[in-house]
Design an enzyme around this catalytic site. Structure first.
Site, PDB file in Angstrom:
ATOM      1  N   ASP A  38       0.138  -1.590   0.033  1.00 23.29           N
ATOM      2  CA  ASP A  38       0.143  -0.107  -0.217  1.00 23.29           C
ATOM      3  C   ASP A  38       0.822   1.010  -0.232  1.00 23.29           C
ATOM      4  OD1 ASP A  38      -1.643  -2.121   0.304  1.00 23.29           O
ATOM      5  OD2 ASP A  38      -2.926  -1.399   1.883  1.00 23.29           O
ATOM      6  N   LYS A  67      -6.996  -4.888  -3.875  1.00 24.07           N
ATOM      7  CA  LYS A  67      -7.972  -5.256  -2.384  1.00 24.07           C
ATOM      8  C   LYS A  67      -8.836  -4.242  -1.938  1.00 24.07           C
ATOM      9  CE  LYS A  67      -3.881  -4.048   0.475  1.00 24.07           C
ATOM     10  NZ  LYS A  67      -5.208  -3.102   1.417  1.00 24.07           N
ATOM     11  N   CYS A 117      -2.308  -2.802   7.738  1.00 20.83           N
ATOM     12  CA  CYS A 117      -2.359  -3.906   6.652  1.00 20.83           C
ATOM     13  C   CYS A 117      -0.819  -4.693   5.731  1.00 20.83           C
ATOM     14  CB  CYS A 117      -2.603  -2.511   5.589  1.00 20.83           C
ATOM     15  SG  CYS A 117      -3.725  -2.383   4.894  1.00 20.83           S
TER      16      CYS A 117
END
Length: 200
Positions: free
Chosen positions: A20, A106, A145
């Protein structure tokens, strides 16, 4: 203990997983991680190392619809961020992500959240299909995450090396990042320094 004289030597069963590294998660973004931009240089070093060995590289990203369940307007904990096809959802321009990297999107449906890069994606089967047994994990954010991805990686049976200098925490509660690292270690992940990684 591993020392520079006894490095973690990369093999053909290793892959790099970058979590990310998107504009909205960097300082100035809609959900910026404090000092999140400090990880770009060490991640670029990892990218160069893996690309130079022709080892697989994966990069996850939040890819939310405008009405995602994690957003405050729907009772979620976060402001709108990483909405698909917006500038905030793009990877940092400073991230030297090679064209060969596999992008893992995602949390791309309105009613399902996903902190882990494995949740609702084909990542596990893709890794197995390419013979990957061990992941080097880095990115943002340590306590969300990254943590959840490592938990799932271990549940799927992958060995995990965590590059602490290439990750940063949100630390909503002070110490969340340290607790996340401790949890990952409890699950069998190993902390490494970049200089401990050696080419195959």
């Amino acid at each position: 203990m591993t020392t520079p004289d006894q490095p973690f030597r990369l093999t053909s069963t290793d892959a790099l997983l970058v979590i990310d590294m998107q504009v909205d998660f960097l300082p100035g973004g809609k959900l910026g991680v404090p000092n999140g931009d400090a990880v770009i240089e060490p991640i670029n070093r990892l990218l160069a190392l893996f690309a130079g060995q022709d080892l697989p590289i994966y990069a996850s990203r939040d890819w939310h619809p405008e009405n995602h369940c994690s957003f405050a307007a729907r009772g979620g904990p976060w402001p709108p961020h990483c909405v698909a096809d917006t500038a905030g959802a793009a990877f940092s321009e400073r991230l030297a992500l090679p064209a060969s990297a596999v992008i893992v999107s995602k949390a791309d449906t309105a009613d399902v959240d996903a902190y882990s890069a494995f949740n609702g994606t084909e990542l596990a089967s893709h890794l197995r299909g390419h013979g990957v047994q061990r992941l080097v994990v880095c990115g943002l954010a340590t306590d969300y995450c990254v943590l959840n991805t490592v938990i799932d990686a271990r549940e799927h049976g992958f060995a995990v090396l965590i590059a602490e200098e290439a990750m940063r925490a949100v630390d909503v509660t002070p110490g969340d990042g340290e607790r996340a690292i401790a949890r990952m270690r409890e699950l069998g992940a190993q902390s490494i320094r970049l200089e401990e990684l050696a080419p195959a």
